[in-house]
Design an enzyme around this catalytic site. Structure first.
Site, PDB file in Angstrom:
ATOM      1  N   HIS A 250       0.845  -1.191   0.000  1.00 37.04           N
ATOM      2  CA  HIS A 250       0.000   0.000   0.000  1.00 37.04           C
ATOM      3  C   HIS A 250       0.882   1.243   0.000  1.00 37.04           C
ATOM      4  O   HIS A 250       1.920   1.268   0.643  1.00 37.04           O
ATOM      5  CB  HIS A 250      -0.916   0.026   1.232  1.00 37.04           C
ATOM      6  CG  HIS A 250      -2.093   0.927   1.045  1.00 37.04           C
ATOM      7  ND1 HIS A 250      -2.016   2.278   1.244  1.00 37.04           N
ATOM      8  CD2 HIS A 250      -3.353   0.659   0.639  1.00 37.04           C
ATOM      9  CE1 HIS A 250      -3.203   2.817   0.978  1.00 37.04           C
ATOM     10  NE2 HIS A 250      -4.043   1.856   0.613  1.00 37.04           N
ATOM     11  N   ASP A 301      -7.995  -5.086  -0.633  1.00 37.16           N
ATOM     12  CA  ASP A 301      -8.457  -5.967  -1.711  1.00 37.16           C
ATOM     13  C   ASP A 301      -8.209  -7.443  -1.429  1.00 37.16           C
ATOM     14  O   ASP A 301      -8.683  -8.299  -2.174  1.00 37.16           O
ATOM     15  CB  ASP A 301      -7.756  -5.586  -3.020  1.00 37.16           C
ATOM     16  CG  ASP A 301      -8.273  -4.256  -3.542  1.00 37.16           C
ATOM     17  OD1 ASP A 301      -7.458  -3.386  -3.877  1.00 37.16           O
ATOM     18  OD2 ASP A 301      -9.514  -4.080  -3.557  1.00 37.16           O
TER      19      ASP A 301
HETATM   20  C1  SDX Z   1      -6.135  -0.058  -3.273  1.00 40.89           C
HETATM   21  O1  SDX Z   1      -4.317   4.425  -2.306  1.00 40.89           O
HETATM   22  C2  SDX Z   1      -5.324   3.857  -1.734  1.00 40.89           C
HETATM   23  O2  SDX Z   1      -5.742   4.302  -0.738  1.00 40.89           O
HETATM   24  C3  SDX Z   1      -5.884   2.649  -2.497  1.00 40.89           C
HETATM   25  C4  SDX Z   1      -6.895   1.805  -1.729  1.00 40.89           C
HETATM   26  C5  SDX Z   1      -8.186   2.584  -1.515  1.00 40.89           C
HETATM   27  O3  SDX Z   1      -8.903   2.269  -0.555  1.00 40.89           O
HETATM   28  O4  SDX Z   1      -8.510   3.430  -2.404  1.00 40.89           O
HETATM   29  O5  SDX Z   1      -6.351   1.422  -0.487  1.00 40.89           O
HETATM   30  C6  SDX Z   1      -7.301   0.555  -2.517  1.00 40.89           C
HETATM   31  O6  SDX Z   1      -5.940   0.259  -4.423  1.00 40.89           O
HETATM   32  C7  SDX Z   1      -5.218  -0.983  -2.535  1.00 40.89           C
HETATM   33  C8  SDX Z   1      -3.988  -1.426  -3.403  1.00 40.89           C
HETATM   34  C9  SDX Z   1      -4.445  -2.545  -4.373  1.00 40.89           C
HETATM   35  N1  SDX Z   1      -3.349  -2.855  -5.303  1.00 40.89           N
HETATM   36  C10 SDX Z   1      -2.668  -4.056  -5.213  1.00 40.89           C
HETATM   37  O7  SDX Z   1      -2.886  -4.909  -4.359  1.00 40.89           O
HETATM   38  C11 SDX Z   1      -1.609  -4.244  -6.298  1.00 40.89           C
HETATM   39  C12 SDX Z   1      -0.319  -4.800  -5.688  1.00 40.89           C
HETATM   40  N2  SDX Z   1       0.287  -3.731  -4.849  1.00 40.89           N
HETATM   41  C13 SDX Z   1       1.429  -3.028  -5.419  1.00 40.89           C
HETATM   42  O8  SDX Z   1       1.327  -2.813  -6.815  1.00 40.89           O
HETATM   43  C14 SDX Z   1       1.788  -1.776  -4.581  1.00 40.89           C
HETATM   44  O9  SDX Z   1       1.896  -2.152  -3.285  1.00 40.89           O
HETATM   45  C15 SDX Z   1       0.907  -0.542  -4.655  1.00 40.89           C
HETATM   46  C16 SDX Z   1       0.684  -0.106  -6.063  1.00 40.89           C
HETATM   47  C17 SDX Z   1      -0.412  -0.772  -3.985  1.00 40.89           C
HETATM   48  C18 SDX Z   1       1.631   0.573  -3.891  1.00 40.89           C
HETATM   49  O10 SDX Z   1       2.802   0.759  -4.544  1.00 40.89           O
HETATM   50  P1  SDX Z   1       3.924   1.793  -4.050  1.00 40.89           P
HETATM   51  O11 SDX Z   1       3.464   2.624  -2.921  1.00 40.89           O
HETATM   52  O12 SDX Z   1       4.374   2.501  -5.264  1.00 40.89           O
HETATM   53  O13 SDX Z   1       5.103   0.840  -3.552  1.00 40.89           O
HETATM   54  P2  SDX Z   1       5.134   0.011  -2.192  1.00 40.89           P
HETATM   55  O14 SDX Z   1       5.729   0.883  -1.138  1.00 40.89           O
HETATM   56  O15 SDX Z   1       3.824  -0.638  -1.888  1.00 40.89           O
HETATM   57  O16 SDX Z   1       6.161  -1.134  -2.631  1.00 40.89           O
HETATM   58  C19 SDX Z   1       7.579  -0.897  -2.594  1.00 40.89           C
HETATM   59  C20 SDX Z   1       8.208  -2.160  -3.123  1.00 40.89           C
HETATM   60  C21 SDX Z   1       7.788  -2.385  -4.567  1.00 40.89           C
HETATM   61  O17 SDX Z   1       8.677  -1.652  -5.358  1.00 40.89           O
HETATM   62  P3  SDX Z   1       8.210  -1.399  -6.919  1.00 40.89           P
HETATM   63  O18 SDX Z   1       8.383  -2.728  -7.603  1.00 40.89           O
HETATM   64  O19 SDX Z   1       6.755  -0.937  -6.905  1.00 40.89           O
HETATM   65  O20 SDX Z   1       9.171  -0.312  -7.434  1.00 40.89           O
HETATM   66  O21 SDX Z   1       7.725  -3.300  -2.384  1.00 40.89           O
HETATM   67  C22 SDX Z   1       7.488  -4.362  -3.284  1.00 40.89           C
HETATM   68  C23 SDX Z   1       7.941  -3.886  -4.670  1.00 40.89           C
HETATM   69  O22 SDX Z   1       9.317  -4.230  -4.829  1.00 40.89           O
HETATM   70  N3  SDX Z   1       6.053  -4.632  -3.354  1.00 40.89           N
HETATM   71  C24 SDX Z   1       5.543  -5.781  -3.777  1.00 40.89           C
HETATM   72  C25 SDX Z   1       4.153  -5.628  -3.656  1.00 40.89           C
HETATM   73  N4  SDX Z   1       3.854  -4.395  -3.195  1.00 40.89           N
HETATM   74  C26 SDX Z   1       5.054  -3.788  -3.008  1.00 40.89           C
HETATM   75  N5  SDX Z   1       6.116  -6.898  -4.242  1.00 40.89           N
HETATM   76  C27 SDX Z   1       5.265  -7.917  -4.574  1.00 40.89           C
HETATM   77  N6  SDX Z   1       3.924  -7.851  -4.482  1.00 40.89           N
HETATM   78  C28 SDX Z   1       3.334  -6.724  -4.029  1.00 40.89           C
HETATM   79  N7  SDX Z   1       1.987  -6.646  -3.953  1.00 40.89           N
END
Ligand code: SDX
Length: 365
Positions: A250, A301
């Protein structure tokens, strides 16, 4: 500037906050509100008016909602013409459906309540037409969540199902400046109409990094459960191949999404009630693995996928249910943005080449 505006405060709101990792609606924590066992309609009233409704406020609110639960003439016929069962994504149909609604209503929303009242009908119509079934009319005696359930499944929910659905929808209803809400606010900041703002928000929520994640959580759990795979090996493989595990991580919460704790409780009780414990057990194994290996927490989710599955919804329709709830939050933010009378238009950092002396001489390129 930060990647994805992470940590940037982009405006003020009185509707919700995630300060200190606690989610609050108009100053009440979700734990307080969950303990008060309020209706979905009461929570929407709180978001729209920034105070809890009196009994007469709530009765009047619900009465107007019920009176407005109808679709414009020709709406169902036009949607029927457009839908090709199984071919189009439900969120694409909702995007078109909300836009069509606005067009047929000449974009003249008498009041957000008139729009909110139609959302369960639009979603129920999409789900029923996708399944080759006749759309239904709302039942005035049912609550908003119960009508959404009935209009989508054709069944009136039992008391426990309605309670879990109500609380699940409440937990999805608002979340400060998430991507879809901020999209709605940007559109509203140009003084565009409610329907244009909602249509943009639907497009943002559809994305798998946002609301579209719940459908992919379902697909992951379905693959593991139906093929009797080892959940830890499956997730380890996803991670080793560089894929994100949907339902985890998140932008704001790093130590835990407060909603997930409550949703997990409902997912467990529903899985037991419907004799589908394997879905909850698989989800919990994935959660424990992700924390042990990556220290990444489940988000809203993750367990909602098990809840919606145990309620009998199809995985492809899960994000429709997210939109059904979040529409009320979007409507609150659109109205608040209108009241702020400020166009949202940030600067950008140009990183491309110049083919001109930006002091003013134009180079014949
Ligand atoms: C919602 O914003 C809100 O408030 C949204 C929400 C709402 O109520 O409206 O809460 C609802 O959208 C929840 C999120 C649903 N999405 C997912 O579950 C998709 C998987 N999650 C990731 O794509 C990610 O965690 C995000 C997009 C949600 C957040 O991404 P950030 O803030 O850009 O990065 P992070 O701090 O969470 O992660 C840092 C690292 C990542 O680096 P990147 O590859 O993105 O450069 O941690 C790792 C990854 O290396 N990581 C994951 C991961 N989430 C983070 N690795 C594997 N699987 C994951 N799900």
């Amino acid at each position: 500037m930060t990647k994805g505006l992470a940590g940037i405060v982009a405006g003020e709101t009185k509707i919700s906050a995630t300060t200190g990792g606690r989610l609050t609606f108009a100053g009440y924590t979700i734990e307080q509100l969950n303990a008060m066992d309020l209706s979905f309609e009461a929570i929407v009233y709180l978001l729209w008016h920034l105070r809890l409704p009196s009994e007469s406020d709530l009765n009047r609110f619900c009465q107007i909602l019920s009176e407005q639960m109808f679709l414009p003439e020709h709406y169902v016929r036009i949607l029927t013409e457009m839908i090709r069962p199984g071919e189009q994504h439900p969120m694409s149909l909702l995007r078109s459906g909300m836009s069509l609604l606005g067009t047929l209503m000449n974009d003249q929303a008498q009041h957000p309540i008139a729009i909110m009242a139609k959302v369960p009908l639009v979603i129920g119509t999409i789900i029923r037409l996708q399944n080759g079934l006749e759309p239904l009319q709302a039942k005035p005696e049912l609550s908003y969540p119960a009508n959404l359930y009935y209009l989508s499944t054709g069944k009136v929910p039992d008391a426990e199902t309605e309670e879990v659905f109500t609380q699940t929808l409440i937990l999805h209803v608002d979340h400060e400046f998430n991507a879809s809400t901020f999209t709605a606010r940007v559109i509203a900041s140009t003084n565009s109409d409610y329907f244009s703002s909602l249509t943009g928000a639907i497009g943002a929520l559809k994305g798998p990094l946002h609301g579209g994640a719940n459908e992919r959580v379902y697909q992951m759990l379905q693959t593991i459960v139906e093929n009797q795979l080892d959940p830890e090996k499956f997730v380890a493989n996803e991670l080793s191949e560089g894929r994100k595990v949907m339902g985890f991580g998140h932008r704001v919460y790093k130590d835990g999404d407060p909603r997930e704790k409550i949703l997990k409780k409902y997912a467990k009780s529903l899985a037991i009630k419907t004799h589908q414990e394997v879905w909850f057990d698989t989800a919990e194994t994935v959660e424990k693995y992700m924390w042990a290996e990556k220290h990444i927490i489940p988000n809203v989710d993750f367990y909602s996928a098990t809840i919606y599955h145990c309620m009998g919804f199809a995985g492809r329709d899960f994000t429709l249910l997210f939109a059904a709830s979040r529409s009320a939050g979007w409507l609150a933010h659109i109205a608040e943005q209108y009241s702020q009378h400020t166009l949202i238009r940030p600067n950008s950092k140009y990183v491309g080449p110049y083919h001109a002396d930006i002091a003013g001489d134009v180079v014949n390129s």
